[in-house]
Design a protein around this motif. Structure first.
Motif, mmCIF file in Angstrom:
data_model
loop_
_atom_site.group_PDB
_atom_site.id
_atom_site.type_symbol
_atom_site.label_atom_id
_atom_site.label_comp_id
_atom_site.label_asym_id
_atom_site.label_seq_id
_atom_site.Cartn_x
_atom_site.Cartn_y
_atom_site.Cartn_z
ATOM 1 N N ILE A 6 -5.775 9.285 -2.087
ATOM 2 C CA ILE A 6 -4.419 8.803 -1.797
ATOM 3 C C ILE A 6 -3.708 8.292 -3.047
ATOM 4 C CG2 ILE A 6 -3.133 6.966 -0.608
ATOM 5 C CD1 ILE A 6 -5.141 7.150 1.638
ATOM 6 N N GLU A 32 2.440 6.951 1.195
ATOM 7 C CA GLU A 32 1.177 7.529 0.730
ATOM 8 C C GLU A 32 1.262 9.052 0.731
ATOM 9 O OE1 GLU A 32 -1.984 5.977 3.157
ATOM 10 O OE2 GLU A 32 -1.877 4.008 2.195
ATOM 11 N N HIS A 33 0.642 9.646 -0.286
ATOM 12 C CA HIS A 33 0.557 11.106 -0.400
ATOM 13 C C HIS A 33 -0.884 11.490 -0.723
ATOM 14 C CE1 HIS A 33 4.796 12.223 -0.358
ATOM 15 N NE2 HIS A 33 5.036 11.155 -1.076
ATOM 16 N N GLU A 52 6.459 -2.995 3.860
ATOM 17 C CA GLU A 52 5.385 -2.004 3.746
ATOM 18 C C GLU A 52 5.873 -0.620 4.174
ATOM 19 O OE1 GLU A 52 2.433 -2.219 2.164
ATOM 20 O OE2 GLU A 52 3.231 -4.185 1.623
ATOM 21 N N THR A 80 -3.571 12.858 -2.928
ATOM 22 C CA THR A 80 -3.630 12.816 -4.389
ATOM 23 C C THR A 80 -3.552 14.198 -5.018
ATOM 24 O OG1 THR A 80 -4.899 10.756 -4.332
ATOM 25 C CG2 THR A 80 -4.983 12.023 -6.383
ATOM 26 N N HIS A 121 -0.891 2.894 -6.767
ATOM 27 C CA HIS A 121 -2.298 3.088 -6.405
ATOM 28 C C HIS A 121 -2.635 4.570 -6.540
ATOM 29 C CE1 HIS A 121 -6.045 2.581 -4.062
ATOM 30 N NE2 HIS A 121 -5.731 3.757 -3.556
ATOM 31 N N ARG A 142 -0.249 5.945 -3.728
ATOM 32 C CA ARG A 142 0.758 5.103 -3.075
ATOM 33 C C ARG A 142 1.938 4.932 -4.022
ATOM 34 N NH1 ARG A 142 -3.523 1.663 -1.554
ATOM 35 N NH2 ARG A 142 -4.136 2.210 0.529
ATOM 36 N N VAL A 190 6.496 1.666 1.290
ATOM 37 C CA VAL A 190 5.346 2.119 0.501
ATOM 38 C C VAL A 190 4.835 3.393 1.161
ATOM 39 C CG1 VAL A 190 3.042 1.576 -0.353
ATOM 40 C CG2 VAL A 190 4.767 -0.242 -0.157
ATOM 41 N N ASP A 222 5.521 2.805 -4.255
ATOM 42 C CA ASP A 222 6.249 1.664 -3.708
ATOM 43 C C ASP A 222 7.731 1.830 -4.016
ATOM 44 O OD1 ASP A 222 7.300 -0.770 -2.955
ATOM 45 O OD2 ASP A 222 5.742 -1.961 -3.940
#
Length: 158
Positions: free
Chosen positions: A134, A94-95, A89, A97, A129, A136, A92, A138
Motif C-alpha cells: 500500500i 490508499e493505492h 481520514e 504500491t 506511507h 498512502r 487519505v 494524504d
C-alpha cells in the motif's frame, strides 16, 4: 473607511502556530529573525494585496479584516474550521504500491516518501506511507487541524 467584503486591501501579517513558531510572514525583518528568509531564499517578503472575500485568504483572517480600518493592527486566533479545516481520514487515499509505482514511472517519476502528487482536478497530496502492498497519499492541507495566530496590520484600503 471600514473594510467591507469586496474591498482591495494591502496588509502585513505574521502567522504562527499556537506554540509561537512563525511559519509565514510578509515582513522581511521577521523572516530574517525566524529563519524563514534562509528556508525560502527565493521568496520576497512584502505586503500582500487582495480582495477581501476572495478564496485566496482563509475565512478567519477575512472575518477579522471586515470592519478594520487603514492603519489598524490586531492579533487574532483562528481555529481550524476558519483556517484549513480539521484533518480528515477521508482525505487519505490508499493505492496498490505496484500499480501506483508503475503510474509514476510512466510519468518519469519515482515513488518516494514526501513526494507531492497532483490529481487531475488540481488537488495536491503528499505520500506519507509506502510498504510492499500500500501507498498512502494524504490530501489534507498541511495546516489542517491547526489553530493559527495572526498579527495583522492594514496598510491600505481601496
Amino acid at each position: 473607511m471600514a473594510i467591507e467584503t469586496g474591498d482591495s486591501v494591502t496588509i502585513e501579517y505574521t502567522a504562527r502556530f499556537e506554540d509561537g513558531l512563525v511559519f509565514d510572514t510578509t515582513r522581511e525583518r521577521v523572516a530574517e529573525e525566524t529563519g524563514l528568509a534562509e528556508q525560502l531564499p527565493d521568496r520576497e517578503f512584502e505586503p500582500l494585496t487582495f480582495e477581501v472575500g476572495d478564496a485566496e485568504i482563509i475565512d478567519g483572517v477575512t472575518e477579522a479584516l471586515v470592519g478594520m480600518e487603514e492603519g489598524a493592527e490586531t492579533t487574532i486566533t483562528v481555529p481550524p474550521e476558519d483556517a484549513y479545516g480539521e484533518r480528515s481520514e477521508d482525505r487519505v487515499i490508499e493505492h496498490n504500491t505496484v500499480e501506483f509505482e508503475q503510474m509514476l514511472e510512466s510519468e518519469g517519476r519515482d515513488l518516494e516518501m514526501g513526494a507531492e502528487i497532483e490529481t487531475k482536478d488540481g488537488s495536491v497530496g503528499e505520500i506519507t506511507h509506502i510498504d510492499p502492498e500500500i501507498v498512502r497519499i494524504d490530501f489534507n492541507h498541511q495546516l489542517a487541524g491547526e489553530t493559527l495566530e495572526f498579527d495583522l496590520e492594514v496598510l491600505e484600503v481601496n
